[in-house]
Scaffold this active site. Sequence first.
Site, PDB file in Angstrom:
ATOM      1  N   CYS A   1       0.876  -1.296  -0.078  1.00  0.00           N
ATOM      2  CA  CYS A   1      -0.044  -0.089  -0.036  1.00  0.00           C
ATOM      3  C   CYS A   1       0.766   1.366  -0.176  1.00  0.00           C
ATOM      4  O   CYS A   1       2.056   1.207   0.000  1.00  0.00           O
ATOM      5  CB  CYS A   1      -0.907  -0.088   1.155  1.00  0.00           C
ATOM      6  SG  CYS A   1      -0.006   0.468   2.810  1.00  0.00           S
TER       7      CYS A   1
ATOM      8  N   HIS B   1       3.622   1.869  10.961  1.00  0.00           N
ATOM      9  CA  HIS B   1       2.489   1.806  12.027  1.00  0.00           C
ATOM     10  C   HIS B   1       2.325   2.875  12.805  1.00  0.00           C
ATOM     11  O   HIS B   1       1.419   3.235  13.466  1.00  0.00           O
ATOM     12  CB  HIS B   1       2.657   0.491  12.837  1.00  0.00           C
ATOM     13  CG  HIS B   1       2.815  -0.664  11.871  1.00  0.00           C
ATOM     14  ND1 HIS B   1       4.045  -1.292  11.828  1.00  0.00           N
ATOM     15  CD2 HIS B   1       2.086  -1.472  11.489  1.00  0.00           C
ATOM     16  CE1 HIS B   1       3.843  -2.718  10.989  1.00  0.00           C
ATOM     17  NE2 HIS B   1       2.516  -2.679  10.746  1.00  0.00           N
TER      18      HIS B   1
ATOM     19  N   CYS C   1       2.956   6.198   8.321  1.00  0.00           N
ATOM     20  CA  CYS C   1       1.877   6.394   7.344  1.00  0.00           C
ATOM     21  C   CYS C   1       0.885   7.392   7.385  1.00  0.00           C
ATOM     22  O   CYS C   1       0.477   7.923   8.546  1.00  0.00           O
ATOM     23  CB  CYS C   1       0.955   4.963   7.013  1.00  0.00           C
ATOM     24  SG  CYS C   1      -0.394   5.300   5.745  1.00  0.00           S
TER      25      CYS C   1
ATOM     26  N   GLU D   1      -0.012  -0.766  15.537  1.00  0.00           N
ATOM     27  CA  GLU D   1      -0.647   0.465  15.084  1.00  0.00           C
ATOM     28  C   GLU D   1      -1.697   0.963  16.108  1.00  0.00           C
ATOM     29  O   GLU D   1      -1.886   2.282  16.451  1.00  0.00           O
ATOM     30  CB  GLU D   1      -1.422   0.382  13.585  1.00  0.00           C
ATOM     31  CG  GLU D   1      -2.201   1.615  13.121  1.00  0.00           C
ATOM     32  CD  GLU D   1      -3.178   1.502  12.069  1.00  0.00           C
ATOM     33  OE1 GLU D   1      -4.174   2.018  12.041  1.00  0.00           O
ATOM     34  OE2 GLU D   1      -2.644   0.441  11.130  1.00  0.00           O
TER      35      GLU D   1
ATOM     36  N   THR E   1      -6.462   1.327  10.607  1.00  0.00           N
ATOM     37  CA  THR E   1      -6.675   1.493   9.197  1.00  0.00           C
ATOM     38  C   THR E   1      -6.943   0.251   8.632  1.00  0.00           C
ATOM     39  O   THR E   1      -7.522   0.160   7.414  1.00  0.00           O
ATOM     40  CB  THR E   1      -5.367   2.159   8.588  1.00  0.00           C
ATOM     41  OG1 THR E   1      -4.185   1.446   8.983  1.00  0.00           O
ATOM     42  CG2 THR E   1      -5.000   3.402   9.102  1.00  0.00           C
TER      43      THR E   1
ATOM     44  N   CYS F   1      -8.463   2.688   5.948  1.00  0.00           N
ATOM     45  CA  CYS F   1      -7.662   3.203   4.785  1.00  0.00           C
ATOM     46  C   CYS F   1      -8.455   2.680   3.632  1.00  0.00           C
ATOM     47  O   CYS F   1      -9.006   1.638   3.447  1.00  0.00           O
ATOM     48  CB  CYS F   1      -6.209   2.633   5.004  1.00  0.00           C
ATOM     49  SG  CYS F   1      -5.335   3.057   3.364  1.00  0.00           S
TER      50      CYS F   1
ATOM     51  N   SER G   1      -1.288  -8.202  10.215  1.00  0.00           N
ATOM     52  CA  SER G   1      -3.008  -8.097  10.461  1.00  0.00           C
ATOM     53  C   SER G   1      -3.714  -8.121   9.398  1.00  0.00           C
ATOM     54  O   SER G   1      -4.696  -8.631   9.275  1.00  0.00           O
ATOM     55  CB  SER G   1      -3.045  -6.991  11.289  1.00  0.00           C
ATOM     56  OG  SER G   1      -4.596  -6.709  11.775  1.00  0.00           O
TER      57      SER G   1
ATOM     58  N   SER H   1       1.811  -5.326   3.129  1.00  0.00           N
ATOM     59  CA  SER H   1       3.316  -5.559   3.311  1.00  0.00           C
ATOM     60  C   SER H   1       3.960  -6.800   2.654  1.00  0.00           C
ATOM     61  O   SER H   1       5.052  -6.963   2.893  1.00  0.00           O
ATOM     62  CB  SER H   1       3.595  -6.023   4.791  1.00  0.00           C
ATOM     63  OG  SER H   1       2.904  -5.149   5.661  1.00  0.00           O
TER      64      SER H   1
END
Length: 656
Positions: free
Chosen positions: A17, A77, A99, A129, A170, A198, A227, A271
């Site tokens: 992402c 994160h 991010c 995060e 997110t 997100c 996750s 990721s």
Amino acid sequence: MMLTKCKISVAKSAGFCFGVDRAIKMVYNELDNRNNIVTLGPIIHNQNVVDDLKARGVYPVELDEVSEGQTVVIRSHGVGSEVYKKLDELGVDIVDATCPFVAKIHNIAREKSSDGHVILIAGDASHPEVKGIMGHCLGECYVFENCTEFENLVKNRNFSSKKVAILAQTTYNKNMWKECVPFFEKYLPGAEICETICNATNIRQNEAEELAKKADLMVIAGGRHSSNTHKLKAICEQYCKCVLVENAEDLRNCGLDLTKAKFIGISAGASTPGYIIKEVQDTMSELLNNVDNTVDEEFNLEAIDKTLKKIYPGAKVEGTVESVNDTEVIVDIGTKHTGYVALSELTDDPGKKPADIVSVGDTIELIVIKTSDTDGTVMLSKKRVDADKSFQKIKDAAESGEILEGIVTNVVKGGVLVSADGVKVFVPASQAAPRRDFDLNDLLKQTVKFKILEVNDVKQRAVGSVRAVAREEKAAAQSKFFDTASVGAEMEGVVKSITDYGVFVDLGGVDGLVRRADLSWNRIKHPSDVVSIGDKVTVKIKDIDPETKKVSLTYKKDSENPWEIFVNNYQVGQDVKATIVSITSFGAFAQIIDGIDGLIHISQIANQRVNNVADILSVGDEVDCRITEIDADKKRISLSRRALLDDEEVEETDAE
């Protein structure tokens, strides 16, 4: 027996992402300018990327392992405010790769909690995060993972008299969020619901869900500790069988039954690097082809005429070229089959067509790749025969140190494959990339020079190095540079990197440094105000140290020297207009022209005693003053505003 052709479809949004891609690029960019870099925890939840960074000297650490002098990268994160405070206390350099979408949630959590809101976070309480978000809450905050946990939370705690803001991690499961919204409205009708999932996560989950609805099997590629990867799997396995793999090797070891598969979907977590997705896709195709081969071979044993010449994968045959077109060659190999040699099995050279390699009537040696008695065809390879002959050349080059040329045909795990006369030579990433942040995909279809480092005669494999050739060429270029370059010489170069203290310019095998003070005669906030990476610039050699191989450069042009301009156009006693640029306790500095400031001493500001310069002058004021002294050696100029005021008083007295 015929198998239904299985379709493989890869989700368009699979892979890195924006936030992850940004964080990784920031780390690799820092490797060009800094040493002793660490990441606060693994930069992303993908072991392949983490291992590559370790190989380059970047290790993940915990907060209590950080030490003075390190450069610490905060991963995408994000972290809590206390972590920033601790890092500041340690005096380390911080590269914040949080991010932007996560940082937005931090701002919401901080602002809402400072306004008295209780913060409820939908997510995994153990996820970094979520821990980071909690670290920005200034009051009460709670985490719930699903609707049941939310319901239990509000029943066990009294939020009726409090302001509440609800937000989400997110990468939270968008279907779970939809299920929870009615509970929010039922139990906390006055709560402020913040949509913080997100958009990229939404798109990725939606695409994976649509693929899963049509698929017999979904393959999710990503880290086992990721996750968002697990959330993708949870969404997809509602509709079909779903497996999670970290890489292509995991896929091989899954023991999947693909004999009845008609549609296979592939997606990947945020990721997951693109090369792993490609490897998983290629491996799935290979596994499906193996299923096809098994069926074909079983059919051949039962149907083939015993009197016919038998062929099988791996067999060497001779064929006569019957026809040639733009994509393949058709050959007669002396059996009932029609032989096909695809362009990809003729050569790796993208610039060549079949007609450039063979002609009708040629007899050529071939290796059988695959047979199909159902269709009466056999797929053949000339390239693989040529590779056997060419391997001896590779062995000879390994002994002699000869520089070879080849074409990069594949980007694979850990490096690239280079085809040289039909031999695939593996070049590790560390020996292929010219710099740390280089994308190996940019080498695809490119011709490269390389040397052979290692040969395995039994397996007919070779390991090469592009960088070894580059190092030799660079050493030769450096030697030539230091033999011929001289102080004062002007050279053309390309801006390679920009730091806070200056700019590195590639002079062709040698990097020279233009320090900040040598970039411009004018004041600059940062070197990037003057040049950009990739700019072609003309620089002058300021100093050379052959022993340390350091070259100092200047970008400033003598013709633009403001002192030369000033002394040629201004003199003592001349009245000028100047702009106040700074205020001090002893006077004010005023800019006469770009790059040239003069001092108006506090005694020369007014024709009366001045206790505080700021009472009379402000930055930005344009004032009339007289040049009272020019010291070209020390590059100092004295100005007087009082001299003009005294003249005005004299004129008024004379008039009276």
